[in-house]
Design a protein around this motif. Structure first.
Motif, PDB file in Angstrom:
ATOM      1  N   UNK A  40       0.853  -1.184   0.000  1.00  0.00           N
ATOM      2  CA  UNK A  40       0.000   0.000   0.000  1.00  0.00           C
ATOM      3  C   UNK A  40       0.889   1.234   0.000  1.00  0.00           C
ATOM      4  N   UNK A  41       0.748   2.062  -1.020  1.00  0.00           N
ATOM      5  CA  UNK A  41       1.506   3.306  -1.111  1.00  0.00           C
ATOM      6  C   UNK A  41       0.587   4.452  -0.707  1.00  0.00           C
ATOM      7  N   UNK A  42       1.037   5.231   0.265  1.00  0.00           N
ATOM      8  CA  UNK A  42       0.291   6.418   0.680  1.00  0.00           C
ATOM      9  C   UNK A  42       0.935   7.638   0.049  1.00  0.00           C
ATOM     10  N   UNK A  43       0.157   8.366  -0.751  1.00  0.00           N
ATOM     11  CA  UNK A  43       0.663   9.525  -1.481  1.00  0.00           C
ATOM     12  C   UNK A  43       0.699  10.757  -0.570  1.00  0.00           C
ATOM     13  N   UNK A  44       1.393  11.819  -0.995  1.00  0.00           N
ATOM     14  CA  UNK A  44       1.506  13.019  -0.162  1.00  0.00           C
ATOM     15  C   UNK A  44       0.160  13.587   0.289  1.00  0.00           C
ATOM     16  N   UNK A  45      -0.853  13.490  -0.538  1.00  0.00           N
ATOM     17  CA  UNK A  45      -2.156  14.029  -0.183  1.00  0.00           C
ATOM     18  C   UNK A  45      -2.972  13.146   0.732  1.00  0.00           C
ATOM     19  N   UNK A  46      -2.478  11.942   1.021  1.00  0.00           N
ATOM     20  CA  UNK A  46      -3.188  11.038   1.916  1.00  0.00           C
ATOM     21  C   UNK A  46      -3.942   9.928   1.225  1.00  0.00           C
ATOM     22  N   UNK A  47      -4.100  10.015  -0.100  1.00  0.00           N
ATOM     23  CA  UNK A  47      -4.752   8.922  -0.826  1.00  0.00           C
ATOM     24  C   UNK A  47      -3.799   7.734  -0.910  1.00  0.00           C
ATOM     25  N   UNK A  48      -4.347   6.573  -1.201  1.00  0.00           N
ATOM     26  CA  UNK A  48      -3.526   5.368  -1.253  1.00  0.00           C
ATOM     27  C   UNK A  48      -3.631   4.691  -2.611  1.00  0.00           C
ATOM     28  N   UNK A  49      -2.632   3.875  -2.875  1.00  0.00           N
ATOM     29  CA  UNK A  49      -2.587   3.106  -4.112  1.00  0.00           C
ATOM     30  C   UNK A  49      -2.077   1.710  -3.781  1.00  0.00           C
ATOM     31  N   UNK A  50      -2.560   0.714  -4.523  1.00  0.00           N
ATOM     32  CA  UNK A  50      -2.133  -0.675  -4.302  1.00  0.00           C
ATOM     33  C   UNK A  50      -1.468  -1.183  -5.575  1.00  0.00           C
ATOM     34  N   UNK A  51      -0.162  -0.900  -5.754  1.00  0.00           N
ATOM     35  CA  UNK A  51       0.515  -1.320  -6.981  1.00  0.00           C
ATOM     36  C   UNK A  51       0.679  -2.831  -7.067  1.00  0.00           C
ATOM     37  N   UNK A  52       0.883  -3.297  -8.276  1.00  0.00           N
ATOM     38  CA  UNK A  52       1.071  -4.726  -8.514  1.00  0.00           C
ATOM     39  C   UNK A  52       2.430  -5.184  -8.014  1.00  0.00           C
ATOM     40  N   UNK A  53       2.427  -6.324  -7.327  1.00  0.00           N
ATOM     41  CA  UNK A  53       3.667  -6.899  -6.798  1.00  0.00           C
ATOM     42  C   UNK A  53       4.134  -7.991  -7.752  1.00  0.00           C
ATOM     43  N   UNK A  54       5.381  -7.908  -8.177  1.00  0.00           N
ATOM     44  CA  UNK A  54       5.943  -8.922  -9.062  1.00  0.00           C
ATOM     45  C   UNK A  54       6.924  -9.805  -8.317  1.00  0.00           C
ATOM     46  N   UNK A  55       6.975 -11.077  -8.689  1.00  0.00           N
ATOM     47  CA  UNK A  55       7.918 -11.997  -8.061  1.00  0.00           C
ATOM     48  C   UNK A  55       9.185 -12.061  -8.907  1.00  0.00           C
ATOM     49  N   UNK A  56      10.321 -11.795  -8.268  1.00  0.00           N
ATOM     50  CA  UNK A  56      11.609 -11.830  -8.957  1.00  0.00           C
ATOM     51  C   UNK A  56      12.129 -13.260  -9.002  1.00  0.00           C
ATOM     52  N   UNK A  57      12.104 -13.909  -7.847  1.00  0.00           N
ATOM     53  CA  UNK A  57      12.506 -15.304  -7.712  1.00  0.00           C
ATOM     54  C   UNK A  57      11.884 -15.811  -6.421  1.00  0.00           C
ATOM     55  N   UNK A  58      12.203 -17.027  -6.000  1.00  0.00           N
ATOM     56  CA  UNK A  58      11.612 -17.574  -4.782  1.00  0.00           C
ATOM     57  C   UNK A  58      11.872 -16.649  -3.590  1.00  0.00           C
ATOM     58  N   UNK A  59      10.781 -16.180  -2.989  1.00  0.00           N
ATOM     59  CA  UNK A  59      10.897 -15.356  -1.796  1.00  0.00           C
ATOM     60  C   UNK A  59      11.277 -13.903  -2.035  1.00  0.00           C
ATOM     61  N   UNK A  60      11.479 -13.504  -3.289  1.00  0.00           N
ATOM     62  CA  UNK A  60      11.869 -12.130  -3.587  1.00  0.00           C
ATOM     63  C   UNK A  60      10.781 -11.455  -4.419  1.00  0.00           C
ATOM     64  N   UNK A  61      10.414 -10.226  -3.996  1.00  0.00           N
ATOM     65  CA  UNK A  61       9.314  -9.521  -4.641  1.00  0.00           C
ATOM     66  C   UNK A  61       9.708  -8.070  -4.913  1.00  0.00           C
ATOM     67  N   UNK A  62       9.116  -7.525  -5.965  1.00  0.00           N
ATOM     68  CA  UNK A  62       9.455  -6.158  -6.368  1.00  0.00           C
ATOM     69  C   UNK A  62       8.211  -5.398  -6.807  1.00  0.00           C
ATOM     70  N   UNK A  63       8.212  -4.113  -6.441  1.00  0.00           N
ATOM     71  CA  UNK A  63       7.190  -3.176  -6.922  1.00  0.00           C
ATOM     72  C   UNK A  63       7.923  -2.020  -7.571  1.00  0.00           C
ATOM     73  N   UNK A  64       7.465  -1.603  -8.738  1.00  0.00           N
ATOM     74  CA  UNK A  64       8.012  -0.428  -9.401  1.00  0.00           C
ATOM     75  C   UNK A  64       6.886   0.599  -9.499  1.00  0.00           C
ATOM     76  N   UNK A  65       7.118   1.743  -8.847  1.00  0.00           N
ATOM     77  CA  UNK A  65       6.069   2.755  -8.737  1.00  0.00           C
ATOM     78  C   UNK A  65       6.601   4.095  -9.225  1.00  0.00           C
ATOM     79  N   UNK A  66       5.865   4.740 -10.113  1.00  0.00           N
ATOM     80  CA  UNK A  66       6.268   6.051 -10.629  1.00  0.00           C
ATOM     81  C   UNK A  66       5.623   7.140  -9.775  1.00  0.00           C
ATOM     82  N   UNK A  67       6.467   7.960  -9.172  1.00  0.00           N
ATOM     83  CA  UNK A  67       5.993   9.046  -8.302  1.00  0.00           C
ATOM     84  C   UNK A  67       5.705  10.271  -9.167  1.00  0.00           C
TER      85      UNK A  67
END
Length: 200
Positions: A40-67
């Motif tokens: 859950x990403x909370x933006x400066x104004x207080x709204x939230x976003x739920x970006x997609x989580x990608x799996x890199x490998x076993x047990x490793x996860x990444x989110x790429x979010x453009x601010x």
């Protein structure tokens, strides 16, 4: 055991920059296990976003979010079975030439003593100290407040030292003359996070 950050938990980004959030989940023995988290990403104004989580490998996860706007962003990464970890990003606008400190900024910083100097003197000192700062600091597209404050102090010191060409303050009968230090500790404190690493 738990969920741990594998990317920096605190970053400075320009507007439109890519915020990379990475974590890994491990069991009690330290081995990677699959436990896809939610973010859950909370933006400066207080709204939230739920970006997609990608799996890199076993047990490793990444989110790429453009601010896309300036301000402070916070991301909370939660695993149902392995806990949570928080990330923060401060997003600043790219500083164009018109946004860099000017002689007007210097005059405002100097306050009453600004009247002692001509605009040409202020510009000369500002040019010299801007170059001096660039030679020892990484000055990127975003010009943060600490570098701005350090530059204005550099200019103030530059102008003050012009009145003391030998960098010596006249003392009294008890203390005698004193030699000013060659480096300003406040400038060094403000510039410390941006100092270039000198090799060799």
């Amino acid at each position: 055991m738990g969920i741990m950050a594998t990317a920096s938990t605190s970053v400075l980004l320009p507007v439109g920059g890519l915020w990379v959030i990475e974590v890994k989940t491990t069991d009690s023995d330290g081995y990677a296990v699959d436990s896809a988290p939610s973010v859950t990403v909370t933006l400066p104004g207080g709204t939230t976003s739920a970006p997609t989580v990608g799996q890199v490998t076993t047990g490793r996860y990444r989110v790429e979010y453009i601010a896309s706007t300036t301000g402070r962003y916070v991301a909370r990464v939660v695993s149902a079975t392995h806990g949570a970890v928080d990330f923060a990003a401060y997003v600043a606008a790219t500083t164009a030439g018109t946004g860099m400190p000017t002689t007007d900024d210097v005059a405002a910083y100097l306050r009453e003593s600004a009247a002692s100097w001509s605009t040409d003197d202020l510009q000369d000192a500002l040019d010299a100290e801007s170059a001096a700062q660039r030679s020892v600091c990484r000055v990127g597209a975003v010009y943060p407040d600490d570098l701005r404050q350090a530059l204005l102090r550099r200019v103030q010191r530059n102008l003050s030292m012009r009145q003391l060409p030998l960098a010596v303050l006249t003392g009294d009968a008890d203390t005698g003359a004193s030699i000013l230090p060659g480096r300003d500790p406040e400038v060094r404190r403000l510039e410390a996070p941006h100092r270039k690493l000198v090799m060799g």
